[in-house]
Scaffold this active site. Sequence first.
Site, PDB file in Angstrom:
ATOM      1  N   CYS A   1       0.888  -1.171   0.000  1.00 36.55           N
ATOM      2  CA  CYS A   1       0.000   0.000   0.000  1.00 36.55           C
ATOM      3  C   CYS A   1       0.917   1.209   0.000  1.00 36.55           C
ATOM      4  O   CYS A   1       1.761   1.354   0.894  1.00 36.55           O
ATOM      5  CB  CYS A   1      -0.868  -0.032   1.256  1.00 36.55           C
ATOM      6  SG  CYS A   1      -1.775   1.496   1.559  1.00 36.55           S
TER       7      CYS A   1
ATOM      8  N   CYS B   1      -0.418   3.536  -6.488  1.00 37.81           N
ATOM      9  CA  CYS B   1      -1.440   3.000  -5.586  1.00 37.81           C
ATOM     10  C   CYS B   1      -1.711   1.588  -6.071  1.00 37.81           C
ATOM     11  O   CYS B   1      -1.870   1.357  -7.278  1.00 37.81           O
ATOM     12  CB  CYS B   1      -2.714   3.839  -5.636  1.00 37.81           C
ATOM     13  SG  CYS B   1      -4.107   3.102  -4.747  1.00 37.81           S
TER      14      CYS B   1
END
Lengths: 292, 292
Positions: free
Chosen positions: A77, A205
């Site tokens: 992440c 992302c």
Amino acid sequence: MQDRTNNLPIGIFDSGIGGMTVVRAMARLLPQESIYYFGDTIRCPYGPRPLEQVRRFALQIGHWLDQQQIKLLVIACNTATAAALTELQQELDIPVLGVIMPGARAATQATQNRRVAVIGTKATIESGLYAESIRTLDAGITVFSTATPLFVEIAESGLKLDRNPVETFMSRLTSVYTRPALQEIARDYLDPLKRCQVDTLVLGCTHYPLLRPLIETIMGPRVAIISSADEVAADVAGLLRRRELFNDGSAPATRQFATTAVDLPEFMHLATAILGHVVDRVRQVDLTELGA
Amino acid sequence: MQDRTNNLPIGIFDSGIGGMTVVRAMARLLPQESIYYFGDTIRCPYGPRPLEQVRRFALQIGHWLDQQQIKLLVIACNTATAAALTELQQELDIPVLGVIMPGARAATQATQNRRVAVIGTKATIESGLYAESIRTLDAGITVFSTATPLFVEIAESGLKLDRNPVETFMSRLTSVYTRPALQEIARDYLDPLKRCQVDTLVLGCTHYPLLRPLIETIMGPRVAIISSADEVAADVAGLLRRRELFNDGSAPATRQFATTAVDLPEFMHLATAILGHVVDRVRQVDLTELGA
């Protein structure tokens, strides 16, 4: 003793389901390795939250996974990497890898005109870590960064649209990203970057690889698209090789999943859709078990 | 047009002969690539000089090599990397790679106990760039740095000892490094690092791979020795692959050598000794031609 460590799983976590793109890349490159995935779905998305709060969440999950016995931790992440990579590296005894530096290195290698775009969540972009990492590697590169927060929702909505079998996953996503409204959102985000004449775009992302076809259509064929998922998998392979930490193959590789999600069938459905194989067991973890 | 670029050589430079260890690694990994090497022998060593002066030298050489038409520049000298990587990346239009970040990354991957030693010239160690790069990649690592300036002289004296044919190079070097006086110098440098219980040692100077057997003997078999030469060659390969810049094989790979050395036979002898094939042509470059 060494063998026991070798056969432990690689821990991977994300705010939700996006980190599954890292699991997918890892399983492709290192099929013999076991994986323990954690998705903090109930607190997803991390992107709009203050970094300090994301850091607290990431430390809770990192310590929890470490307690499950893993040999290596991947923060799959970007927001959590920006918030907590340093702290997790300092607090845990196992190696901890983030997704930002591998993506930055790949972008540095790919750009020809030295104009690189980075898209990510608000928190990731505001941390400035991508631009900093890219310029550490090549000070001659100009970085253009834009937060594209709605992309997380588009990716998730594409996945949740219906519950068709795995095979139709790409066509389902295609039906989502060809919708005029979503195309328009994507164009609003990406057109300014195109006008900056970048030749490389970093998907900052782990949700965004799910939107790669949409993004590629808009950016055009001459822009190289960089996904951190493949890069971090390559870095993990390098680390396992150097430390002689490969699974010794004495037992089949396992895939374990844990989540804070309430709707477990949905989590399994999404995991199945992204990984392309059936995920029918997942451990539900309460926030109190995380120490939250 | 693209093909013309693809078939240009890779430029590599060092303060003298140490960068030949990078040429050697590059030729092993990318035998089809042409190489243009520049050794600034007359101003060697760079290590004891102020960084500002080394930066000026490096910029002169970088621009000179760029004018010879190269597709990529490798600063095969840790001191020059510390002094001028950023400036060369900003001033040149071609990609510029240094040797510090690749070595730092390899060390990060190799260490198990997260205690890493770095040895290099005074200028390299004082720049603090190795420690900074390693800790950027893994904030949990403790770095122990020591300047080992005499190692450059030991390596060079080993090479210059006599002018035996290539085959005896290693035995010649062995005869040097087994001398009690040199062993003692090496022990004085390395024993304190051993006592810090490092499990990884970075050779932060491109001369040092020539002393690897000596260093390994002292550090013992449980310490991983990292040479930037192999790492930077791997990074160059990654960059060429991503940019589709590999030599297309339409002409044989060439090896060109240039130097500011006055004693050309000695330069060719040293190059021959390190590369393991005969180097019998070298271009002598006057400092005024460099704009110095």
